[in-house]
Design a protein around this motif. Structure first.
Motif, PDB file in Angstrom:
ATOM      1  N   MET A   1       0.914  -1.090  -0.050  1.00  0.00           N
ATOM      2  CA  MET A   1      -0.118  -0.034  -0.144  1.00  0.00           C
ATOM      3  C   MET A   1       0.747   1.304  -0.026  1.00  0.00           C
ATOM      4  O   MET A   1       1.850   1.405   0.723  1.00  0.00           O
ATOM      5  CB  MET A   1      -0.976  -0.202   1.172  1.00  0.00           C
ATOM      6  N   ALA A   2       0.553   2.087  -0.948  1.00  0.00           N
ATOM      7  CA  ALA A   2       1.558   3.474  -0.891  1.00  0.00           C
ATOM      8  C   ALA A   2       1.182   4.204   0.122  1.00  0.00           C
ATOM      9  O   ALA A   2       0.347   4.194   1.075  1.00  0.00           O
ATOM     10  CB  ALA A   2       0.707   4.409  -2.026  1.00  0.00           C
ATOM     11  N   ASN A   3       2.183   5.020   0.747  1.00  0.00           N
ATOM     12  CA  ASN A   3       2.289   5.859   1.869  1.00  0.00           C
ATOM     13  C   ASN A   3       1.247   6.953   1.687  1.00  0.00           C
ATOM     14  O   ASN A   3       0.923   7.436   0.610  1.00  0.00           O
ATOM     15  CB  ASN A   3       3.687   6.622   1.857  1.00  0.00           C
ATOM     16  N   ARG A   4       0.811   7.217   2.867  1.00  0.00           N
ATOM     17  CA  ARG A   4      -0.467   8.387   2.787  1.00  0.00           C
ATOM     18  C   ARG A   4       0.204   9.628   3.726  1.00  0.00           C
ATOM     19  O   ARG A   4       1.109   9.456   4.363  1.00  0.00           O
ATOM     20  CB  ARG A   4      -1.988   7.673   3.410  1.00  0.00           C
ATOM     21  N   ILE A   5      -0.484  10.773   3.143  1.00  0.00           N
ATOM     22  CA  ILE A   5      -0.188  12.168   3.826  1.00  0.00           C
ATOM     23  C   ILE A   5      -1.442  12.440   4.496  1.00  0.00           C
ATOM     24  O   ILE A   5      -2.612  12.578   3.979  1.00  0.00           O
ATOM     25  CB  ILE A   5       0.103  12.975   2.943  1.00  0.00           C
ATOM     26  N   TYR A   6      -1.150  12.692   5.860  1.00  0.00           N
ATOM     27  CA  TYR A   6      -2.436  13.065   6.582  1.00  0.00           C
ATOM     28  C   TYR A   6      -2.157  14.638   7.297  1.00  0.00           C
ATOM     29  O   TYR A   6      -1.046  14.973   7.459  1.00  0.00           O
ATOM     30  CB  TYR A   6      -2.527  12.167   7.960  1.00  0.00           C
ATOM     31  N   GLU A  59       3.893   2.968   9.021  1.00  0.00           N
ATOM     32  CA  GLU A  59       5.431   3.354   8.885  1.00  0.00           C
ATOM     33  C   GLU A  59       5.467   4.061   7.382  1.00  0.00           C
ATOM     34  O   GLU A  59       4.886   3.507   6.391  1.00  0.00           O
ATOM     35  CB  GLU A  59       6.274   2.151   8.794  1.00  0.00           C
ATOM     36  N   GLY A  60       6.216   5.151   7.270  1.00  0.00           N
ATOM     37  CA  GLY A  60       6.310   5.780   6.044  1.00  0.00           C
ATOM     38  C   GLY A  60       5.284   6.807   5.585  1.00  0.00           C
ATOM     39  O   GLY A  60       5.571   7.636   4.691  1.00  0.00           O
ATOM     40  N   ASP A  61       4.321   6.916   6.425  1.00  0.00           N
ATOM     41  CA  ASP A  61       3.303   7.918   6.389  1.00  0.00           C
ATOM     42  C   ASP A  61       3.652   9.282   6.650  1.00  0.00           C
ATOM     43  O   ASP A  61       4.939   9.319   7.086  1.00  0.00           O
ATOM     44  CB  ASP A  61       1.970   7.694   6.916  1.00  0.00           C
ATOM     45  N   LEU A  62       3.069  10.440   6.183  1.00  0.00           N
ATOM     46  CA  LEU A  62       3.485  11.608   6.757  1.00  0.00           C
ATOM     47  C   LEU A  62       2.267  12.357   7.217  1.00  0.00           C
ATOM     48  O   LEU A  62       1.096  12.233   6.950  1.00  0.00           O
ATOM     49  CB  LEU A  62       4.051  12.456   5.477  1.00  0.00           C
ATOM     50  N   ILE A  63       2.666  13.016   8.496  1.00  0.00           N
ATOM     51  CA  ILE A  63       1.723  14.140   8.955  1.00  0.00           C
ATOM     52  C   ILE A  63       2.072  15.529   8.914  1.00  0.00           C
ATOM     53  O   ILE A  63       3.393  15.758   9.260  1.00  0.00           O
ATOM     54  CB  ILE A  63       1.672  13.614  10.552  1.00  0.00           C
ATOM     55  N   VAL A  64       1.129  16.350   8.323  1.00  0.00           N
ATOM     56  CA  VAL A  64       1.409  17.813   8.357  1.00  0.00           C
ATOM     57  C   VAL A  64       0.688  18.523   9.090  1.00  0.00           C
ATOM     58  O   VAL A  64      -0.429  18.501   9.310  1.00  0.00           O
ATOM     59  CB  VAL A  64       1.177  17.971   6.654  1.00  0.00           C
ATOM     60  N   VAL A  65       1.435  19.556   9.690  1.00  0.00           N
ATOM     61  CA  VAL A  65       0.640  20.519  10.693  1.00  0.00           C
ATOM     62  C   VAL A  65       1.014  21.899  10.280  1.00  0.00           C
ATOM     63  O   VAL A  65       2.120  21.975  10.262  1.00  0.00           O
ATOM     64  CB  VAL A  65       1.019  20.121  12.290  1.00  0.00           C
TER      65      VAL A  65
END
Length: 206
Positions: A1-6, A59-65
């Motif tokens: 599964m591709a990494n996701r951005i939250y 693992e590998g996902d990204l969280i943006v704040v």
């Protein structure tokens, strides 16, 4: 599964506007369905949306704040959650207002070292500013009482959190309409109270 951005958004009250944070995350290419919003204080991490997001992060996902104080204002909790995200989850985190706090770009030892120092400094500043707001509240109210100045008519008492609401309005976090609703004041009365309060702050700093 591709990494996701939250994306993660926090405002202190249900009445606060999330538009600026939302727009910034959408412009970063994050899907609205992947943006989680909490409307409550940043004192701790007992937040339903944040908890739900963290359950989905892999693992590998990204969280943006948008900014570090949206993640939280408690120094120890910010540091702990940063550790959980980057170490336990193996995910990345990006603070938009501070390019150095972007773990996708600081994978080497020096980059990690620099980002850790910046994180500790900014977390401390965020918590310290919260304490300063409380102090300004107390000083503003004390100055008003000492000078015998009344905020509003007797039937419309000034709320105890007026200084904090003023800080939020002055930082464009809430609109003048939201400010008035939270104070139970009409716009003309509110502008008068704002002018009085600004005069107190000016006199205090002289």
């Amino acid at each position: 599964m591709a990494n996701r951005i939250y994306g993660y958004i926090r405002v202190s009250t249900r009445e606060q506007n999330i538009e600026r944070q939302m727009l910034s995350l959408l412009e970063a290419g994050i899907h609205k369905k992947d943006i989680y919003v909490d409307k409550q204080s940043g004192k701790n991490f007992q937040r339903p949306a944040y908890t739900k997001m963290m359950r989905r992060v892999r693992e590998g996902d990204l969280i943006v704040v948008k900014s570090i104080d949206r993640l939280g204002r408690n120094y120890q909790e910010i540091m702990e959650q940063w550790r959980v995200i980057t170490k336990e989850k193996g995910a990345d985190i990006c603070i938009q207002d501070m390019p150095l706090l972007d773990t996708t770009k600081t994978k080497d030892l020096l980059g990690t070292f620099i980002s850790d120092i910046v994180l500790q400094l900014l977390s401390f500043v965020a918590e310290n500013e919260r304490d300063n707001i409380r102090q300004r509240q107390a000083e503003g109210i004390a100055a008003a009482k000492a000078r015998g100045v009344q905020f509003g008519k007797p039937m419309i008492p000034m709320p105890e959190n007026f200084p904090e609401l003023y800080e939020q309005w002055d930082a464009d976090l809430i609109s003048i309409k939201e400010f008035g609703n939270l104070c139970n004041m009409g716009r003309s009365t509110l502008y008068k109270r704002i002018a009085e309060y600004k005069a107190f702050l000016y006199q205090r700093d002289e």
